[in-house]
Enzyme design. Sequence first.
Site, short mmCIF file in Angstrom:
data_model
loop_
_atom_site.label_atom_id
_atom_site.label_comp_id
_atom_site.label_asym_id
_atom_site.label_seq_id
_atom_site.Cartn_x
_atom_site.Cartn_y
_atom_site.Cartn_z
N GLY D 54 10.67 63.94 -39.38
CA GLY D 54 12.07 64.23 -39.15
C GLY D 54 12.87 64.13 -40.44
O GLY D 54 12.51 63.38 -41.35
N SER D 55 13.97 64.88 -40.53
CA SER D 55 14.85 64.77 -41.69
C SER D 55 15.80 63.58 -41.53
O SER D 55 15.80 62.92 -40.49
CB SER D 55 15.65 66.06 -41.87
OG SER D 55 14.79 67.10 -42.28
N GLY D 56 16.57 63.32 -42.57
CA GLY D 56 17.50 62.21 -42.53
C GLY D 56 16.98 60.99 -43.27
O GLY D 56 17.63 59.94 -43.27
N HIS D 57 15.79 61.12 -43.88
CA HIS D 57 15.19 60.01 -44.62
C HIS D 57 15.10 60.30 -46.11
O HIS D 57 14.37 59.64 -46.83
CB HIS D 57 13.78 59.74 -44.10
CG HIS D 57 13.70 59.57 -42.63
ND1 HIS D 57 14.41 58.62 -41.96
CD2 HIS D 57 13.00 60.25 -41.68
CE1 HIS D 57 14.15 58.71 -40.66
NE2 HIS D 57 13.30 59.70 -40.46
N LYS D 105 3.44 59.49 -40.58
CA LYS D 105 4.02 58.22 -40.16
C LYS D 105 3.75 58.04 -38.66
O LYS D 105 3.81 59.00 -37.89
CB LYS D 105 5.53 58.21 -40.43
CG LYS D 105 5.88 58.44 -41.91
CD LYS D 105 7.30 58.07 -42.27
CE LYS D 105 8.38 58.88 -41.59
NZ LYS D 105 8.27 60.34 -41.77
N ASP D 110 5.30 62.74 -34.51
CA ASP D 110 4.66 63.14 -35.76
C ASP D 110 3.16 63.25 -35.58
O ASP D 110 2.52 64.22 -36.02
CB ASP D 110 4.96 62.12 -36.87
CG ASP D 110 6.42 62.14 -37.27
OD1 ASP D 110 7.25 61.68 -36.48
OD2 ASP D 110 6.73 62.65 -38.36
N HIS D 219 15.17 55.32 -37.59
CA HIS D 219 15.77 56.38 -36.77
C HIS D 219 16.91 55.86 -35.93
O HIS D 219 17.25 56.45 -34.91
CB HIS D 219 14.73 56.98 -35.82
CG HIS D 219 13.56 57.56 -36.51
ND1 HIS D 219 12.41 56.85 -36.71
CD2 HIS D 219 13.35 58.78 -37.06
CE1 HIS D 219 11.53 57.60 -37.36
NE2 HIS D 219 12.07 58.77 -37.58
#
Lengths: 209, 209, 333, 333
Positions: D54-57, D105, D110, D219
């Site tokens: 996921g994005s945002g990391h 991860k 994932d 998250h």
Amino acid sequence: MGCDAKRVAEVLRAGAATVADHKAELIDLDRAIGDADHGENLDRGFAAILSTLDSGVPETPGAVLKIAATTLISKVGGAAGPLYGTAFLRAATKLGDRSELDAEAVVAGLEAALEGVVARGKAEVGDATMVDALSPAVEAARQAHADGGDAAAVLGAAADAAKEGADSTVPLVARKGRASYLGERSVGHADPGATSTALLLRSFAETVS
Amino acid sequence: MGCDAKRVAEVLRAGAATVADHKAELIDLDRAIGDADHGENLDRGFAAILSTLDSGVPETPGAVLKIAATTLISKVGGAAGPLYGTAFLRAATKLGDRSELDAEAVVAGLEAALEGVVARGKAEVGDATMVDALSPAVEAARQAHADGGDAAAVLGAAADAAKEGADSTVPLVARKGRASYLGERSVGHADPGATSTALLLRSFAETVS
Amino acid sequence: MKKIINEPAAVVAESLRGLAAVHADLVRVSYDPDHVVRADAPVADKVAVISGGGSGHEPLHTGFVGAGMLDAAVPGPVFTSPTPDAVQAAISATTGEAGALLVVKNYTGDVLNFETAAELAAAEGLDVRSVVIDDDVAVADSTFTAGRRGVGGTVLLEKIVGAAAARGDSLDDVERLARRIVGQVRSIGVALSSPTVPHAGEPSFDLGDQEIEFGIGIHGEPGRERIPAESADALVERMLDAVTGDLPFNSGDDVLLFTNSMGGTPPIETYLAHGIAERLLADRGIRVTRRLVGPYITSLEMQGISVTLLKLDAELAELWDAPVHTPGLRWGI
Amino acid sequence: MKKIINEPAAVVAESLRGLAAVHADLVRVSYDPDHVVRADAPVADKVAVISGGGSGHEPLHTGFVGAGMLDAAVPGPVFTSPTPDAVQAAISATTGEAGALLVVKNYTGDVLNFETAAELAAAEGLDVRSVVIDDDVAVADSTFTAGRRGVGGTVLLEKIVGAAAARGDSLDDVERLARRIVGQVRSIGVALSSPTVPHAGEPSFDLGDQEIEFGIGIHGEPGRERIPAESADALVERMLDAVTGDLPFNSGDDVLLFTNSMGGTPPIETYLAHGIAERLLADRGIRVTRRLVGPYITSLEMQGISVTLLKLDAELAELWDAPVHTPGLRWGI
Ligand SMILES: Nc1ncnc2c1ncn2[C@@H]1O[C@H](COP(=O)(O)OP(=O)(O)O)[C@@H](O)[C@H]1O
Ligand SMILES: Nc1ncnc2c1ncn2[C@@H]1O[C@H](COP(=O)(O)OP(=O)(O)O)[C@@H](O)[C@H]1O
Ligand SMILES: [Mg+2]
Ligand SMILES: [Mg+2]
Ligand SMILES: [Mg+2]
Ligand SMILES: [Mg+2]
């Protein structure tokens, strides 16, 4: 009366509308015990199904469900994408090239869907996942079929059982998916995926009847 | 009665107590139109003056003020450090090695302090800075001296005028220091440095009388 | 206030201890007065480039000490200029025959304290010059105010001037270069939230849920105006308009575009804003030939960004590209 | 919600556009399905190292594409695993005879999506292996749960495994190395505030003014427990206890200490926390011989930090030191 490909497409369209209507609610459920994206994820997937169907509906129910499956797999992501995708894919495969779905076919499709979710996600009933909705739905569908119900009756029974199953996740400690990180703190919340499963089955049932 | 070195040290101790008491208030004033550190800055400086004085008070008022000056310059930082530091340094230099301060000496010291602040900061009355407190304080001190007041009377008059001067900054548009970045939005707030100047002069006056 | 700190008064020194531990190969940290110098200082026959100012803007300035950038940085308390003796200690530790350039952001406190330090150094026979940077277009430039604030342009100036000093330029040349950069760099910042100064314990300003502070400084000083929250497209355009409306950047100009996070804005948003700025500048025919994106001049945990444009020529581009090895900026080494 | 974004659905692609503009020399960005590959991909005769999630990391994972680290990264929507076709596109663009290692991860999404992609790649005759990283000690490790989350250790694993692939190690060796790292890296995170997922529009959790979420994931999933705010000394000690209570790091061990900002915590606090961790580990005789400090695996604008410890030996240290040139991590080049 059975369900042809056009009707299955309508069922999916109704599902898409339901997901869009309940998007915020599903996000909220996932915010409480997950990462606040379940509604957005499903909505992205079902919206994509809508536009695929707009460009033409294939001949058989199985082919329609296969389109749904591949679209979900390539658009949803997260845990729900592969799980829902596999569910639709297994159902599609199971239904083969039948041109109409009767009660027995609906039962078979639901059974295959459940097997697919369990094969991928390894969850059992009581782990507080979508399996807690889908598993009783399959049982209820079988029973309704045994009781002589038609496709609509079978789906209606499945939807009722799924709703009950989704509600049953509230007091549970989640043991699969993101909510499991919470341990005891996951108690008191309905599982987002179980809830979306119940909502989808309800809208499928209503569209068929 | 004049003011000897010991008395000047007491005056500074009283100033330090005042700053500590009003630290939060000065921070709040600076938060409104600056960067929320004026109270902290001055308190750090005056606390350091206290501990320097604890290790011994020199012979002359000028020498005591010089200690205050160098401590402020090396501990306060920001705009207030060099400005207050220069004020005390110029006053100390002006007073030379007198052993006692009378009314005339207090006036001379205040005049030198104001000159120092203006030389460094280039602010004029009406720019909404500590000059708006210190400048009328000097005028009032001169007048009190001309009227025959003693050192305490002179400082009392200076403190009164400084308070009025600090209040006068409320309706002004700041034109120097950090508050000037606000333009019209600086209107309606008392200047922190003018306020601390008035508070210090008040505590000095009370300690001397 | 919630922060990962112990006593507010100890924040700067404790953070410096972390810096010292991580970058012992690059910097030497001294306390009380706090100053950070290159591990190999003094570097013989080189102009020393020294900067400093209130803390809370890291990596500026302490994170820019090292080869190809600063010889020393002097961190004051949070948002408070350091004192002259601290600056003087940094000068003593780094400055030889070649002299030193002090890079001073235009705030009354910084100017006064660095000025005093420069005087003290001159009295000791050192050749120390100062350049004051004032690149923030949010503030009206007028002789009736403290003038414009020094903000994002400072990072670029320190890198480029540091490279010039590293290649052996004289103090005259380094000073001239610094003044030239001051003339052709401009910035603007916005805040989505307020920072909280540790010893103050409360946010420096209150911002409504749908408000943005436009033209914010780097100390939680309120900005130029409050505007309703708007799309990133609209906001970045407004920011670029403010910058190019001040110093005309023209079609055909080569520029360095620096999109800075103010501390609380994460990479995903900073890069997004940068992408928009690239597109808008391309629309105007302005050529972005160098870029920097990330949290390089922060304002504690404040959410927001700033955009800085520096007009480039071949020399500035070459000096920008020159190797640098500091805690906060590193390439070519 | 206040963010510097346009439409929530466009955040990832627009942020990628910024990345592409800034780092065109390092990465090539493709959209729909979104994936980022090395500018010089495919690199002949080299094991491809691929990650995503996921994005945002950010900078994880897209900011770690480049020489010495990842060959490709696959960013999903914010906090949502990418789909198999996106992963497959990244594999196709980078993988040759030498095969590929997928760094995954440990999150159900994932794992499932990457698993499917690996199957699809295998069907095309490519040798693709996966390693699942699960270094978060906040989560009880049990066969009755989804297992532990992959967090900060991922950054270290990607750097070290990337270096091994760069020096020409075989897929068998690279895979073995990755599994070895998974065995000796542990992390714990805390949150001082909640992130807000753009399409959700509201904070993921509510935290009182005096509360800290201990054992937070990346998250905005709630953490292990809620504790009252405490001093940095106490908090960092609590974090280290959680890590060393899980995998015994012993007196005399060499470790890499990684203190990570979760996005909203600025450098001044991150370095402060790191300094404390260094001191506490030194007290226990654990030798910190490598370190990384900064925002490398973020959780949108969440305020908080995580601490990761990796047991080092000569090989891991050498691979850590090897040159790397990516948008987010660079040294030696
Ligand atoms: N192992 C699993 N088996 C069955 N269902 C699962 C499993 N893991 C997660 N789920 C379902 O997926 C839902 C979450 O989906 P979503 O939020 O879209 O993905 P993510 O958790 O990756 O963010 C959960 O509410 C749960 O019903
Ligand atoms: N040029 C100036 N001349 C006189 N006083 C000034 C000038 N600039 C600032 N000041 C005073 O300094 C005060 C601010 O001090 P302080 O908050 O400690 O420093 P800083 O502004 O650097 O944070 C202002 O309230 C004002 O009274
Ligand atoms: Mg989710
Ligand atoms: Mg101030
Ligand atoms: Mg200040
Ligand atoms: Mg998710």
